[in-house]
Scaffold this motif. Structure first.
Motif: not given
Ligand SMILES: Nc1ncnc2c1ncn2[C@@H]1O[C@H](COP(=O)(O)OP(=O)(O)OP(=O)(O)O)[C@@H](O)[C@H]1O
Ligand SMILES: [Mg+2]
Length: 373
Positions: A207, A210, A281, A329-331, A334-335, A338
């Motif tokens: 994390a 990333s 991403e 819906r991993s981070f 979702r990023l 958004s």
């Protein structure tokens, strides 16, 4: 009987000549100032002058008869105009020229002079005939217009200089800010790297890594911004080239070949950070997930204008997106969603053959901005 060349009698214009010659009478009476000079005599003297000429110049007839016309010139007469006259006399051709002449009282006037040689059938040059027209008002008006034009041109040039100076100062300031932001982001990246070293939990480490790439992507945005001439536009294609090259190189995956198909697309600077994060991403995902176990492959990135929109396409020929993650819906996901909302972008994940293909379509301008297409 009247001679064929009776008009030659105008040579006697000085005396009570030309009586009965309607042309001589007309020239004497016309309101147009006129003179005749005799180039066969020494220094090309005036041999005839009409009353209109005397009225224009203020001289008495007796004062100017027999003199060369140069007494009309004065201190501000353009030597170039005098030279033109001299050349026309020498070449026995007619000439029309505006020349500054002087009256007896010293005042000047603009003279629209027309001078023409009088040549006999046999080719002998007998006279020069000259008519004058006081065009002072016209020339003054022209000069005033010219002066005003020059004045406005100087003002416009001055204002343009001021505006370019102001723009240069603004550009310098914005570049300075971007430079500082980039340095601060670099500092954050260093902190994240240091912190990551002290974390033993592999999930937490991943994390942190990333996060590090996201911070670095933003750093690249600001680096490009302070290197750019235009502080208001951001070239997505050139950014994509730098980001993708850096990420592939940074991954150490030399078996993954990178293919770039980039056409210039400029967007307002405020779109740069979300566009950059989204690309980051998707490219990191491909590098991280598409080619497990050192599987070789091909990653291609395409940036293309499409009218008022532009497209970003990221294609890999890896293992493809596992079915089970499609609904999750991993981070990262979702990023991306958004950011897409923020940019009014549509995003489509498609299975490749093999691999994954992601298509993003974004409006080029911000809402409310002028359409620049
Ligand atoms: N190009 C790809 N090829 C194969 N699988 C992919 C690809 N992109 C994403 N995936 C799969 O989708 C999952 C979700 O990706 P997502 O970006 O949401 O999370 P992540 O990359 O695992 O973690 P992070 O939150 O750091 O981005 C990944 O774990 C991976 O299994
Ligand atoms: Mg991810």
């Amino acid at each position: 009987m009247e001679r064929d060349d009776a008009w030659h009698l105008t040579g006697d214009l000085m005396v009570e000549h030309g009586k009965g010659d309607p042309f001589a009478a007309a020239i004497r009476a016309t309101r147009m100032p006129m003179i005749v000079t005799d180039p066969r005599r020494d220094d090309n003297p005036i041999v005839f002058v009409n009353d209109a000429f005397l009225r224009l110049t203020g001289y008495e007839r007796g004062e100017i008869m027999g003199r060369n016309c140069r007494f009309l010139q004065g201190p501000d007469t353009d030597p170039n105009a005098i030279q033109q006259l001299r050349e026309a006399v020498g070449a026995r051709r007619d000439i029309s020229v505006d020349i500054l002449n002087y009256r007896k009282d010293g005042t000047s006037f603009w003279n629209a002079l027309y001078m023409s040689p009088v040549i006999t059938k046999g080719g002998d040059l007998h006279y020069f005939f000259a008519s004058q027209l006081d065009v002072t008002d016209r020339v003054d008006a022209q000069m005033r217009t010219q002066n005003e034009k020059e004045h406005f041109e100087r003002e416009v040039a001055k204002r343009t200089r001021e505006l370019s100076d102001a723009l240069a100062a603004k550009t310098m300031l914005v570049h300075e800010v971007d430079h500082r932001v980039k340095n601060n982001l670099q500092m954050v990246a260093s902190l994240l790297t240091m912190q990551t070293r002290s974390i033993s939990d592999p999930t937490a480490r991943e994390a942190m890594k990333s996060m590090l790439t996201r911070v670095e992507a933003l750093g690249t945005v600001h680096k490009r911004l302070y290197q750019s001439h235009d502080v208001e536009r951001f070239d997505v294609a050139e950014f994509a080239r730098e980001l993708a090259t850096d990420l592939v190189r940074g991954s150490g995956r030399s078996e993954i070949s990178l293919h770039l198909d980039l056409e210039p697309v400029e967007v307002p600077v405020e779109k740069a950070p979300p566009v950059a994060l989204m690309m980051n991403e998707l490219i990191t995902n491909a590098l991280k997930h598409a080619f497990p176990s050192n599987r070789p492959g091909r990653l291609s990135i395409r940036v293309q204008p499409d009218g008022r929109y532009f497209g970003i396409r990221i294609i890999d020929d890896g293992i493809g997106m596992p079915q089970e993650v499609v609904g999750t819906r991993s981070f990262g996901k979702r990023l991306i969603e958004s950011l897409a909302r923020q940019l009014n972008a549509s995003i489509a994940w498609q299975p490749g053959d093999p691999g994954t293909s992601i298509d993003i379509r974004l409006p080029r301008e911000s809402p409310g901005a002028k359409d620049s297409t």
